[in-house]
Structures are given as C-alpha cells and as structure tokens.
Design an enzyme around this catalytic site. Structure first.
Site, PDB file in Angstrom:
ATOM      1  N   HIS A 106     -11.328  25.217  14.829  1.00 42.26           N
ATOM      2  CA  HIS A 106     -10.845  25.765  16.102  1.00 42.26           C
ATOM      3  C   HIS A 106      -9.620  25.008  16.617  1.00 42.26           C
ATOM      4  O   HIS A 106      -8.924  25.504  17.502  1.00 42.26           O
ATOM      5  CB  HIS A 106     -11.963  25.789  17.153  1.00 42.26           C
ATOM      6  CG  HIS A 106     -12.280  24.478  17.790  1.00 42.26           C
ATOM      7  ND1 HIS A 106     -13.389  23.726  17.455  1.00 42.26           N
ATOM      8  CD2 HIS A 106     -11.667  23.777  18.783  1.00 42.26           C
ATOM      9  CE1 HIS A 106     -13.433  22.640  18.196  1.00 42.26           C
ATOM     10  NE2 HIS A 106     -12.394  22.643  19.008  1.00 42.26           N
ATOM     11  N   ASP A 137     -16.767  25.226  11.238  1.00 44.44           N
ATOM     12  CA  ASP A 137     -15.742  24.717  12.147  1.00 44.44           C
ATOM     13  C   ASP A 137     -15.066  23.457  11.606  1.00 44.44           C
ATOM     14  O   ASP A 137     -14.904  22.468  12.317  1.00 44.44           O
ATOM     15  CB  ASP A 137     -16.319  24.455  13.539  1.00 44.44           C
ATOM     16  CG  ASP A 137     -15.210  24.372  14.597  1.00 44.44           C
ATOM     17  OD1 ASP A 137     -14.038  24.631  14.248  1.00 44.44           O
ATOM     18  OD2 ASP A 137     -15.511  24.031  15.751  1.00 44.44           O
ATOM     19  N   SER A 219     -11.520  17.154  19.964  1.00 43.04           N
ATOM     20  CA  SER A 219     -11.998  17.927  18.813  1.00 43.04           C
ATOM     21  C   SER A 219     -11.233  17.562  17.553  1.00 43.04           C
ATOM     22  O   SER A 219     -10.006  17.486  17.549  1.00 43.04           O
ATOM     23  CB  SER A 219     -11.830  19.419  19.082  1.00 43.04           C
ATOM     24  OG  SER A 219     -12.716  19.861  20.084  1.00 43.04           O
TER      25      SER A 219
END
Length: 370
Positions: A106, A137, A219
């Site tokens: 992402h 992911d 992230s």
C-alpha cells in the site's frame, strides 16, 4: 487501518511509572522526588556539603538499557529509507547489497518509479518497482544506485516473546529517521486491512501486535528488537469506531520478518510470489447485501474448473454463510477464516442454495495463486 470490534473504555485512573532506568540515587521507598528521612542521630546533610559550589557536575553515565537503545538505533537506522511516490510517502528497509528494499504494497500503490532517501540524508535516489504481493501487503523495490546502502539484519520472528522490547523505525508524518518504542503486545493476530484507494485490503496472518506508536509514514519500515534485528514490518494501527475511527493508541500491527523475507526472496528470485502458502476454496466470490444494507453472505460468482470447490459440488449462485462453523457475512470474513487454514486442509462450507435449501460440503483447500 485495522478496526477494533470492541469498544474502548475510558478510565480515569492514576498512572504509576515503574522506575525504568533509575540509577542507585533513586532507590527510595516513596514516590520519586519525595524526601528521605535522615537516620536518627546523624547530622543533617546540606546540598552544599554534598556538592561544593565549585565542583564540576558529575559525569552522566547511561544505564545498560539506554545504552542498548542507542546501540540498536545506531546499527539499524542507516538501513531505513524514506520512499516517496506520486501520491505520498512511506518507509522501507534495505534488504541486500544489490539495492532491494522491502516495503508495503500500500506504500507503493500503483506507482512504478520512486525516490528513496536515506535516514542519513543525501540526495534522493531513483528506484523502480520489482513487484508487489498485494495479498500480503508487501512489495520489493530496487534502487538504481545501491552504493553505500547498508542492508539490515533480519531476525527470526518465530522467536519473538510477548513483553519483548521493540522499536518502530521509519518516517512517520514525513519526519525522517524517527524512532518510537514499546513492547510486543501479542503474537499470531489475523487482521484484515480496509480495502480502498491505495490499500489492497490484504489479510495478514500471524501479525505482531505492538504498543510502539505507528503513524502514517511508518508503513513499510522496521520493527526492531534490542539485538538490532528487524523482526517485523509496521503496517497499520487499530482504530476505534466508537470514537469516529480515531487511531487507537498503543495498538499497532507489523508483518512478521519471516513472512517478509519469504515474500522478498520469491520476488527477487522469480519476479513474483510463486508460493503464497495460503489456502483457497477455488471460487470467485462477492459480498451480498440484505434489505437493511448489511452483509448477509458471500455469493459464489464462478467456480474454478478442476478445483476442490467444483469436486465438492459448489455452484455459481450458492451463498456461503459459514466455514468450519465461523460465519462469513462478507468476503473479508471469508478471507480471514481461510487465512488461518493451509493448502491441503479440508473446510466444511455451509451454503444456502438458490432454491432456499441449505447444505454443508467438505472442500479440499488448494493454494491461493499469487
């Protein structure tokens, strides 16, 4: 972001700090800073007697825990990079000397080209996408000029213990080279990300729950133990629906390092993930909504030829309502149940047929394609 299904109670309570990093001078029986009664018959001490005005201040000596923090940060932070895409930024971890970097799917989104900036600074470097594994992911990008990149040391995430001290390293809110700390709060979580623009809606198995603060921009970075090993890839935080989906403090999740290494190795070697190690029913499905606008089950749109589902008798138009006794009102719940099973397992699938009858069939699970 992961959504907590339980409310969070707001408690008005006193908080006690447990003396972390206190030196010998702070070993008092009362609260920190409270006076200690003198020994009867002993002369009262004064600050002037304890420390003459002209004497130099005592040298600061960090304790063992602080030294471990400093050593770990100095070792790992040079391996953490900032990744800038067309739509935002995130973090990444240098994986090898060839310039491969692990991050979240992402983070890269639909971008193919990136700018990578080292925590130590310097001009951004151009990088390209090798491939993404949206189901988990994870993604791998490659810097065109790998000179000076320092690969991180990846640890064995299977050896993590609840209570172990960890640090999250990355670029939260664009603040390059930031470090937060906490503990491993729980292991083996199964979490499903909300789908949407820029988010693949992945289901992550075996996730690490941590109290180390994780914010947008973290992230794809690193969750690190005090041995200087990357043990996870911070990915998302929980939110509280009762507070307008505000971020739930102290509840973040990371993909285990062992999973990240496995995916990265396959992408670098084969150009894609060839073994997802995940189970599949062998059907294409969609969520069905009831008259109240609520998810009511998972409709089978198509049954794949020669699949376990076809052999078990599942047909297009069937409504899957549970797997192994666990209700599956939506595709997210179905993905969560299947993520906890393995290829080769048998799954008892309860279905509602178009004619209104119900039946339960046993489906031999296959590997989910990458």
């Amino acid at each position: 972001m992961g959504v907590s299904k339980t409310g969070v109670a707001l408690l008005a309570a006193a908080v006690t700090l447990a003396g972390c990093g206190q030196g010998p001078e702070l070993r008092t029986s009362g609260m920190v800073g409270s006076p200690v009664a003198p020994t009867p018959g002993a002369p009262a001490s004064t600050s002037a007697e304890a420390s003459p005005p002209d004497s130099p201040a005592p040298a600061y000596v960090p304790d063992a825990l602080e030294t471990a923090y400093e050593r770990t940060i100095a070792k790992v932070l040079p391996s953490i990079v900032q990744i800038t895409t067309d739509n935002g930024l995130g973090s990444g971890v240098v994986y090898d000397d060839a310039g491969h970097i692990i991050t979240n799917a992402h983070v890269v989104g639909s971008s193919k080209r990136f700018e990578v900036t080292l925590a130590s600074g310097g001009a951004p470097r151009t990088a390209r996408l090798v491939n993404s594994f949206e189901l988990g992911d994870l993604a791998v990008i490659k810097v065109e000029d790998p000179a000076g990149l320092r690969p991180a040391v990846f640890g064995d995430s299977a050896r993590l213990r609840v209570g172990e001290i960890v640090m999250a390293m990355g670029n939260p809110l664009g603040l390059s080279g930031s470090v937060t700390d906490g503990i491993v709060s729980a292991l083996g979580r199964t979490i499903t990300e909300p789908g949407g623009e820029g988010s693949p809606g992945a289901t992550i198995t075996g996730a690490i729950q941590t109290s180390a603060p994780i914010n947008p921009g973290n992230s794809g970075g690193a969750l690190v133990n005090l041995r200087g090993e990357v043990v996870g890839v911070p990915t998302l935080t929980a939110v509280n629906p009762e507070l307008g989906n505000a971020q739930a403090p102290g509840i973040g999740f990371a993909i285990p390092a062992n999973t990240a290494k496995d995916v990265a190795t396959q992408i670098i070697r084969d150009g894609k993930v060839t073994n997802t190690r995940r189970a599949a029913l062998g059907v294409v499905v969609q969520t069905v909504i009831d008259m109240n606008g609520e998810p009511a089950g998972v409709s089978v749109v198509r049954v794949q030829r020669n699949s376990g589902a076809e052999r078990a008798g599942l047909k297009a138009g069937d409504l899957i309502v549970s797997v192994n006794g666990t209700p599956t009102p939506s595709t997210q719940e179905l993905a969560t149940v299947l993520a906890q099973l393995k290829p080769g397992d048998d799954a008892k699938v309860e279905t509602l047929r178009p004619n209104g009858s119900t039946t339960t069939v046993t489906v031999p699970l296959e590997e989910l394609p990458g």
